[in-house]
Design an enzyme around this catalytic site. Structure first.
Site, mmCIF file in Angstrom:
data_model
loop_
_atom_site.group_PDB
_atom_site.id
_atom_site.type_symbol
_atom_site.label_atom_id
_atom_site.label_comp_id
_atom_site.label_asym_id
_atom_site.label_seq_id
_atom_site.Cartn_x
_atom_site.Cartn_y
_atom_site.Cartn_z
ATOM 1 N N LYS A 38 -10.800 -5.564 9.931
ATOM 2 C CA LYS A 38 -9.582 -5.184 10.657
ATOM 3 C C LYS A 38 -9.406 -6.006 11.930
ATOM 4 C CE LYS A 38 -7.641 -2.126 8.065
ATOM 5 N NZ LYS A 38 -6.274 -2.368 7.529
ATOM 6 N N SER A 67 -7.235 0.029 12.667
ATOM 7 C CA SER A 67 -7.977 1.283 12.664
ATOM 8 C C SER A 67 -8.678 1.440 13.999
ATOM 9 C CB SER A 67 -9.009 1.280 11.529
ATOM 10 O OG SER A 67 -9.942 2.334 11.689
ATOM 11 N N SER A 68 -8.881 2.683 14.399
ATOM 12 C CA SER A 68 -9.565 2.922 15.669
ATOM 13 C C SER A 68 -11.035 2.529 15.618
ATOM 14 C CB SER A 68 -9.441 4.394 16.068
ATOM 15 O OG SER A 68 -9.982 5.234 15.074
ATOM 16 N N CYS A 69 -11.578 2.286 14.416
ATOM 17 C CA CYS A 69 -12.990 1.891 14.321
ATOM 18 C C CYS A 69 -13.221 0.466 14.801
ATOM 19 C CB CYS A 69 -13.499 2.061 12.894
ATOM 20 S SG CYS A 69 -12.872 0.837 11.736
ATOM 21 N N GLY A 113 0.806 -1.210 0.000
ATOM 22 C CA GLY A 113 0.000 0.000 0.000
ATOM 23 C C GLY A 113 0.840 1.261 0.000
ATOM 24 N N ASN A 131 -7.719 8.683 13.478
ATOM 25 C CA ASN A 131 -8.029 9.277 12.174
ATOM 26 C C ASN A 131 -6.788 9.954 11.601
ATOM 27 O OD1 ASN A 131 -11.114 8.979 12.212
ATOM 28 N ND2 ASN A 131 -10.712 10.018 14.139
ATOM 29 N N TRP A 138 -21.806 17.775 6.826
ATOM 30 C CA TRP A 138 -22.624 16.653 7.299
ATOM 31 C C TRP A 138 -22.682 16.631 8.819
ATOM 32 C CZ3 TRP A 138 -22.873 11.232 4.784
ATOM 33 C CH2 TRP A 138 -23.326 11.348 3.457
ATOM 34 N N HIS A 187 -12.363 10.820 3.873
ATOM 35 C CA HIS A 187 -12.672 11.076 5.268
ATOM 36 C C HIS A 187 -12.968 12.572 5.465
ATOM 37 C CE1 HIS A 187 -10.512 7.158 5.703
ATOM 38 N NE2 HIS A 187 -11.508 6.960 6.548
ATOM 39 N N GLY A 194 1.125 4.447 3.744
ATOM 40 C CA GLY A 194 2.195 3.747 3.042
ATOM 41 C C GLY A 194 3.197 4.685 2.408
ATOM 42 N N PRO A 209 -4.059 3.017 14.514
ATOM 43 C CA PRO A 209 -3.967 4.470 14.377
ATOM 44 C C PRO A 209 -5.328 5.131 14.506
ATOM 45 C CG PRO A 209 -3.881 3.449 12.227
ATOM 46 C CD PRO A 209 -3.922 2.334 13.229
ATOM 47 N N TYR A 259 -15.919 -2.835 7.588
ATOM 48 C CA TYR A 259 -14.482 -2.518 7.604
ATOM 49 C C TYR A 259 -13.873 -2.885 8.951
ATOM 50 C CZ TYR A 259 -10.234 0.365 7.412
ATOM 51 O OH TYR A 259 -8.935 0.809 7.443
#
Length: 315
Positions: A141, A108-110, A11, A166, A203, A180, A17, A164, A137
């Site tokens: 992960k 990812s923090s999600c 990536g 955001n 939004w 994002h 990356g 990580p 997603y």
């Protein structure tokens, strides 16, 4: 890692990356291995198997993934789960089969529960339900994390997983539908300024808070952990401070020089109301972030304006 060791950055054209490649070069590493998605489809098991058997990388930064914002995650959940599971399975398994010395998997923090206590410590993983808008997603992960841990447990592989927060910075995706929030706002404010618009619509309510980390800081943390961390337990990477979306919008508005009004569209989803990572574990190892949000936005805006013609040609 020695400067001549073969290091594969999966990536390498992506946000993190590309930052990792820049950092490796600045540190004097001369044997950096990269492939574009056109050259190597990481979803293709046979292609990945042939690549690892031929190239035999010693270290792997696993930064390849299908990523996107709220709209993209809600619209393409099947692609997000299939592509990411396929990429992870192929790379992690072939790293094991070909004796890779160490692999770093970028999560990812999600992955953390939607209503996790704040700030989020690593132990909160799998303690409650996920945010529905990016569940596909996040599950992919989480599977990557568990795969690295399973290969550590069964085969003794030195595969580590970092989470990580955001991320943003040069090389980001500024597509208004697939990006994002931070790069999307940069583009919105820039085009509103160019068009002399009276307002910019954002939004959600503007009340959710997010933590933002510059990609160069994320790359520095990954490099540090590749050298100094060998445990299978996940570790957070973040700034340690968050800002509301409204505060972020005002900061971008100032950087871009837009003079109109802000309108928040509360008919659109907010997502998780707060997501701040606890980075005590990383700080205790001796690393902390250094690029503040104001400096990072300025740096990112310069990157965007230098590539604006490319993005307008994709409309």
């Amino acid at each position: 890692m020695n400067n001549t060791d073969k290091i594969y950055v999966a990536g390498h054209n992506g946000l993190v990356g590309s930052a990792i490649v820049r950092l490796l070069k600045s540190k004097g590493h001369t044997n950096i291995l990269t492939r574009t998605s056109a050259e190597l489809d990481l979803r293709n098991q046979v292609s990945v198997k042939e690549f690892f058997a031929k190239e035999k990388p010693q270290y792997v930064f696993m930064a390849a993934a299908k990523v996107g914002g709220i709209w993209a995650n809600k619209t393409y959940p099947a692609e997000f789960i299939f592509d990411n599971l396929s990429i992870q399975n192929n790379v992690i398994h072939e790293a094991y089969k070909n004796g890779v010395t160490k692999l770093l998997f970028l999560g990812s923090s999600c992955i953390y529960p939607k209503n996790a206590p704040q700030p989020i410590i690593e132990d909160y993983l799998l303690t409650d339900s996920l945010e529905p808008t990016n569940e596909a997603y996040a599950i992919a992960k989480i599977a990557g994390i568990k795969m690295c841990q399973a290969y550590h447990q069964q085969y003794g592989c030195n595969f580590i997983s970092v989470m990580p927060t955001n991320l943003y910075g040069p090389g980001d995706n500024y597509d208004l539908q697939k990006s994002h929030v931070l790069p999307a706002l940069i583009r919105k404010f820039h085009e509103a300024k160019m068009n002399n618009d009276e307002h910019v619509t954002i939004w959600g309510t503007g009340k959710p808070s997010r933590e933002f980390l510059h990609a160069d800081d994320a790359a520095a943390a990954c490099y540090f952990l590749m050298q100094n961390y060998d445990q299978p337990e996940i570790i957070n990477i973040g700034w340690g401070k968050d800002d509301t979306i409204a505060e972020l919008a005002l900061q971008i508005k100032e950087t871009v020089g837009f003079t109109g009004k802000l309108i928040f569209d509360d008919t659109k989803p907010d997502g998780t109301m707060r997501k701040l990572l606890n980075v005590d574990k990383l700080n205790a190892l001796g690393w902390s972030a250094s690029i503040n949000l104001k400096e990072g936005i300025q740096n990112t805006y310069q990157d965007f304006t230098s590539k604006y013609d490319y993005y307008t040609s994709k409309k």
